[in-house]
Design an enzyme around this catalytic site. Structure first.
Site, PDB file in Angstrom:
ATOM      1  N   GLY A   1       0.814  -1.208   0.000  1.00 43.29           N
ATOM      2  CA  GLY A   1       0.000   0.000   0.000  1.00 43.29           C
ATOM      3  C   GLY A   1       0.846   1.255   0.000  1.00 43.29           C
ATOM      4  CG  PHE A   2       0.223   6.113   0.525  1.00 43.53           C
ATOM      5  CD1 PHE A   2       1.364   6.710   0.016  1.00 43.53           C
ATOM      6  CD2 PHE A   2      -0.510   6.795   1.492  1.00 43.53           C
ATOM      7  CE1 PHE A   2       1.778   7.959   0.473  1.00 43.53           C
ATOM      8  CE2 PHE A   2      -0.109   8.034   1.943  1.00 43.53           C
ATOM      9  CZ  PHE A   2       1.040   8.617   1.445  1.00 43.53           C
TER      10      PHE A   2
ATOM     11  CB  THR B   1      -7.079  -0.513  -1.665  1.00 37.10           C
ATOM     12  OG1 THR B   1      -6.322  -0.772  -0.476  1.00 37.10           O
ATOM     13  CG2 THR B   1      -8.543  -0.795  -1.389  1.00 37.10           C
TER      14      THR B   1
ATOM     15  CE  LYS C   1     -16.736 -11.562   6.836  1.00 32.81           C
ATOM     16  NZ  LYS C   1     -16.973 -12.505   5.711  1.00 32.81           N
TER      17      LYS C   1
ATOM     18  N   GLY D   1      -2.544 -13.283  17.132  1.00 31.86           N
ATOM     19  CA  GLY D   1      -2.277 -14.698  17.382  1.00 31.86           C
ATOM     20  C   GLY D   1      -0.894 -15.100  16.915  1.00 31.86           C
TER      21      GLY D   1
ATOM     22  CE1 TYR E   1      -9.532   2.348   7.887  1.00 39.12           C
ATOM     23  CE2 TYR E   1     -10.017   4.547   8.705  1.00 39.12           C
ATOM     24  CZ  TYR E   1      -9.100   3.592   8.307  1.00 39.12           C
ATOM     25  OH  TYR E   1      -7.756   3.868   8.321  1.00 39.12           O
TER      26      TYR E   1
ATOM     27  CE1 TYR F   1      -4.252 -12.655  21.157  1.00 36.44           C
ATOM     28  CE2 TYR F   1      -6.220 -11.301  20.927  1.00 36.44           C
ATOM     29  CZ  TYR F   1      -5.537 -12.485  20.690  1.00 36.44           C
ATOM     30  OH  TYR F   1      -6.146 -13.486  19.972  1.00 36.44           O
TER      31      TYR F   1
ATOM     32  CB  THR G   1      -0.355   9.964   5.932  1.00 33.72           C
ATOM     33  OG1 THR G   1      -0.358   9.940   7.365  1.00 33.72           O
ATOM     34  CG2 THR G   1       1.061   9.795   5.439  1.00 33.72           C
TER      35      THR G   1
ATOM     36  NE  ARG H   1      -6.287   7.606   1.586  1.00 35.22           N
ATOM     37  CZ  ARG H   1      -5.388   6.979   2.321  1.00 35.22           C
ATOM     38  NH1 ARG H   1      -4.525   7.673   3.019  1.00 35.22           N
ATOM     39  NH2 ARG H   1      -5.334   5.666   2.362  1.00 35.22           N
TER      40      ARG H   1
END
Length: 312
Positions: free
Chosen positions: A11-12, A36, A90, A101, A144, A158, A174, A185
């Site tokens: 990604g970016f 993406t 998800k 995990g 999101y 955790y 960013t 964006r």
């Protein structure tokens, strides 16, 4: 030398992080499913012996051996994360469980790239890490916002339950080279529209504000957070310089030499009116603050998009 897993590494932001880690001698395992992200972001890394790529969706378990984990995988622009909101949730939640995990099994440190969107449309300005936020849990952005909030919950559970080495950063707006040209964006939108001579689309009055952090500064902050032993987080990473969207559009027009007109559209539902990080914690504990002014960073980003559009 460490072997470092970067999810969302094509990604970016992820590609810049991979590049920086390799530059200091770390081996990098870049994991991405290209939902993406773009192959062009990592093509220049393929022949480096320190780089390895694996195509994988982190909503499924991953079995690898590494020394550190940066978890960046998730679509991060409204256009992309609203395209398949269930999958977005998800990726944030199942992905966090799977990466936590893995870190638990390996007994390694893991950094979660959270977001300023956990603050929602903030009633506090600027936003400090102690602010709990103002988020609509059933709105179009919730897939999101709330999923990232849930991921933070999982990381801290955790940490408390299993005494794991977690790090959590909240990333504010960013920008920089390798942004997706169609991610919706504001920085990429304005630059692409200006270079094409199309109308520059402002949502709302243009008086809403944002703070824009150049990607090199952000990556420096992320690595500083991962490498220190004192602070767990969350920590705001962003540029506290605040600009209105209209000021950004005007600056983009100047830097591109564009004659595009500015047109106004209604503000999307739940879009924050003001957003600026309080980075006192990052300055005090990480000795980090951005160094690249908006004008300089935008000039580099304009150059990237000019070349990208010229190549077709």
């Amino acid at each position: 030398m460490k072997r470092v897993l970067v999810t969302g590494g094509a990604g970016f932001i992820g590609s810049h992080l991979c590049e920086r880690l390799m530059a200091r001698g770390d081996e990098v395992l870049c994991v991405d499913n290209f939902f993406t992200s773009r192959r062009q972001n990592i093509v220049h890394l393929r022949d480096n012996p320190l780089f390895e790529f694996m195509r994988h969706d982190i909503t499924w378990p991953l079995y690898v051996e590494v020394d550190q984990i940066y978890n960046l995988a998730c679509p991060a622009s409204p256009v992309h994360y609203q395209f398949d909101p269930v999958q977005t949730t998800k990726t944030c939640v199942h992905g966090a469980i799977n990466m936590l995990g893995l870190a638990k099994r390996l007994k390694v440190r893991i950094l979660q790239s959270s977001t300023s969107e956990v603050y929602g449309d903030p009633a506090q300005h600027p936003q400090t890490e102690s602010y709990w936020g103002n988020v609509n849990p059933i709105g179009p952005r919730a897939c999101y916002d709330e999923a990232k909030r849930c991921a933070e919950t999982l990381f801290f559970d955790y940490y408390r339950q299993h005494n794991m080495q977690i790090r959590v950063v909240r990333i504010f707006n960013t920008y920089g080279p390798r942004m997706h040209p169609n991610d919706g964006r504001v920085v990429s939108n304005f630059i692409v529209q200006a270079l094409k001579g199309e109308p520059i689309t402002l949502y709302g009055t243009g008086n809403q504000s944002r703070s824009f952090c150049y990607v090199d500064d952000l990556v420096t902050g992320m690595i500083a957070m991962m490498d220190q032993d004192e602070l767990v987080g969350p920590v705001n990473l962003g540029n506290p310089g605040e600009f209105t969207i209209l000021e950004l559009a005007t600056l983009v027009k100047e830097l591109t030499g564009s004659s595009s007109e500015i047109v106004y559209q209604p503000l999307p539902q739940d879009d924050p009116v003001r957003r600026r990080p309080d980075i006192s914690l990052a300055k005090a504990k990480l000795h980090w603050e951005p160094t690249i002014p908006l004008r300089d960073g935008l000039a580099r980003t304009v150059a990237f998009f000019r070349e990208l559009l010229a190549a077709g």
